[in-house]
Design an enzyme around this catalytic site. Structure first.
Site, PDB file in Angstrom:
ATOM      1  N   GLY A  45      -0.911 -43.450  16.878  1.00 13.92           N
ATOM      2  CA  GLY A  45      -2.321 -43.830  16.873  1.00 13.92           C
ATOM      3  C   GLY A  45      -2.664 -44.556  15.591  1.00 13.92           C
ATOM      4  CD  GLN A  50      -5.109 -44.943  10.460  1.00  7.87           C
ATOM      5  OE1 GLN A  50      -5.266 -44.960  11.674  1.00  7.87           O
ATOM      6  NE2 GLN A  50      -4.102 -44.325   9.885  1.00  7.87           N
ATOM      7  CB  CYS A  93      -2.520 -39.429   9.210  1.00 11.66           C
ATOM      8  SG  CYS A  93      -3.621 -40.850   9.064  1.00 11.66           S
ATOM      9  CG  LEU A  94       1.078 -44.338  11.023  1.00 12.70           C
ATOM     10  CD1 LEU A  94       0.913 -45.590  11.874  1.00 12.70           C
ATOM     11  CD2 LEU A  94       2.548 -44.121  10.674  1.00 12.70           C
ATOM     12  CG  HIS A 135      -5.814 -38.169  13.803  1.00 11.33           C
ATOM     13  ND1 HIS A 135      -5.135 -37.288  12.976  1.00 11.33           N
ATOM     14  CD2 HIS A 135      -5.652 -39.407  13.246  1.00 11.33           C
ATOM     15  CE1 HIS A 135      -4.627 -37.954  11.960  1.00 11.33           C
ATOM     16  NE2 HIS A 135      -4.903 -39.241  12.107  1.00 11.33           N
ATOM     17  CD  GLU A 136      -5.630 -42.621  15.330  1.00 11.00           C
ATOM     18  OE1 GLU A 136      -6.149 -43.328  14.436  1.00 11.00           O
ATOM     19  OE2 GLU A 136      -4.542 -42.043  15.180  1.00 11.00           O
ATOM     20  CG  HIS A 139      -8.533 -42.690  10.809  1.00  9.61           C
ATOM     21  ND1 HIS A 139      -8.238 -42.533   9.480  1.00  9.61           N
ATOM     22  CD2 HIS A 139      -7.457 -42.211  11.483  1.00  9.61           C
ATOM     23  CE1 HIS A 139      -7.035 -41.989   9.340  1.00  9.61           C
ATOM     24  NE2 HIS A 139      -6.542 -41.775  10.548  1.00  9.61           N
TER      25      HIS A 139
HETATM   26  C1  Y12 Z   1      -1.602 -35.979  17.149  1.00 11.19           C
HETATM   27  C2  Y12 Z   1      -1.607 -35.911  15.785  1.00 11.19           C
HETATM   28  C3  Y12 Z   1      -1.947 -37.032  15.032  1.00 11.19           C
HETATM   29  C4  Y12 Z   1      -2.278 -38.209  15.661  1.00 11.19           C
HETATM   30  C5  Y12 Z   1      -2.667 -39.409  14.843  1.00 11.19           C
HETATM   31  C6  Y12 Z   1      -1.616 -40.461  14.746  1.00 11.19           C
HETATM   32  N1  Y12 Z   1      -0.575 -40.059  13.854  1.00 11.19           N
HETATM   33  C7  Y12 Z   1       0.549 -40.778  13.667  1.00 11.19           C
HETATM   34  O1  Y12 Z   1       0.701 -41.798  14.300  1.00 11.19           O
HETATM   35  C8  Y12 Z   1       1.567 -40.265  12.731  1.00 11.19           C
HETATM   36  C9  Y12 Z   1       2.653 -40.984  12.484  1.00 11.19           C
HETATM   37  C10 Y12 Z   1       3.793 -40.635  11.633  1.00 11.19           C
HETATM   38  C11 Y12 Z   1       3.844 -39.471  10.927  1.00 11.19           C
HETATM   39  C12 Y12 Z   1       4.929 -39.189  10.127  1.00 11.19           C
HETATM   40  O2  Y12 Z   1       5.048 -37.995   9.482  1.00 11.19           O
HETATM   41  C13 Y12 Z   1       4.540 -37.850   8.254  1.00 11.19           C
HETATM   42  O3  Y12 Z   1       3.945 -38.726   7.675  1.00 11.19           O
HETATM   43  C14 Y12 Z   1       4.769 -36.511   7.678  1.00 11.19           C
HETATM   44  C15 Y12 Z   1       5.972 -40.075  10.022  1.00 11.19           C
HETATM   45  O4  Y12 Z   1       7.067 -39.740   9.228  1.00 11.19           O
HETATM   46  C16 Y12 Z   1       7.115 -40.123   7.897  1.00 11.19           C
HETATM   47  O5  Y12 Z   1       6.282 -40.834   7.395  1.00 11.19           O
HETATM   48  C17 Y12 Z   1       8.277 -39.608   7.122  1.00 11.19           C
HETATM   49  C18 Y12 Z   1       5.935 -41.243  10.744  1.00 11.19           C
HETATM   50  C19 Y12 Z   1       4.848 -41.510  11.562  1.00 11.19           C
HETATM   51  C20 Y12 Z   1      -2.269 -38.261  17.030  1.00 11.19           C
HETATM   52  C21 Y12 Z   1      -1.938 -37.145  17.772  1.00 11.19           C
HETATM   53 CO    CO Z   2      -4.675 -41.003  10.973  1.00 12.57          CO
END
Ligand code: Y12
Ligand code: CO
Length: 167
Positions: A45, A50, A93-94, A135-136, A139
């Site tokens: 997402g 962002q 979250c990115l 979540h989005e 933002h």
């Molecule tokens: C459920 C929970 C959160 C969302 C919002 C969108 N979130 C993301 O797209 C997350 C992406 C993401 C997360 C990562 O993990 C961490 O940052 C810890 C990642 O891995 C690293 O950066 C190492 C990569 C992508 C929607 C639904």
């Molecule tokens: Co986010």
């Protein structure tokens, strides 16, 4: 085109986004670029805020998440009209790289939104899609998932994240 994703503690992430009024080619290009950016970082997402565009637009595709259907949702001017229940999910979250934490959200939501052409839709969602929509949409109101933690957890998260960027 892959866009630069703003990262905590960038203060622009606290900015409130304005409703989309023009459904034109510029909006279409931004949505395309947001999707490309999200896929390039294995995200599920991304909100326009962002990438430094403070309009009420977001993209979601749960495909990269385990056991989820791949479908690109383009959501403009979302409004929750009904919510129910409670669910707890480990969020990332990115814009907050390297940190995840459990967040409590509504379990089921009904959202009214427009697509890239301005057409109105209603979506009923539960599970991961409901979490992603909340979540989005946060933002778009300048709220990060770490703002939804208990005061203690939030303080610890901020400390850890600020330490990570100053190292
Ligand atoms: C459920 C929970 C959160 C969302 C919002 C969108 N979130 C993301 O797209 C997350 C992406 C993401 C997360 C990562 O993990 C961490 O940052 C810890 C990642 O891995 C690293 O950066 C190492 C990569 C992508 C929607 C639904
Ligand atoms: Co986010």
């Amino acid at each position: 085109m892959i866009l630069t994703v703003l990262e905590f503690p960038d203060e622009r992430l606290q900015q409130k986004s304005v409703p989309v009024t023009k459904f034109d080619a510029t909006l279409g290009k931004l949505l395309d670029d947001m999707a490309e950016t999200m896929y390039s970082k294995n995200g599920i997402g991304l909100a326009a805020a962002q990438v430094g565009k403070f309009i009420r637009a977001l993209v979601i595709d749960l495909g990269p998440a385990e056991n989820q259907e791949a479908k690109l949702w383009e959501i403009i001017n979302p409004k929750f009209t009904k919510t129910e229940g409670k669910t707890v999910f480990e969020e990332g979250c990115l814009s907050v790289p390297g940190y995840t934490e459990e967040v409590s959200r509504k379990a089921k939501v009904t959202v009214e939104y427009q697509d890239r052409h301005g057409k109105q839709h209603t979506l009923e969602a539960d599970g991961l899609l409901a979490v992603a929509l909340q979540h989005e949409t946060d933002h778009l109101d300048g709220v990060l998932f770490i703002d939804r933690l208990s005061p203690l957890k939030r303080r610890m998260a901020r400390k850890k994240l600020i330490k990570a960027v100053t190292l």
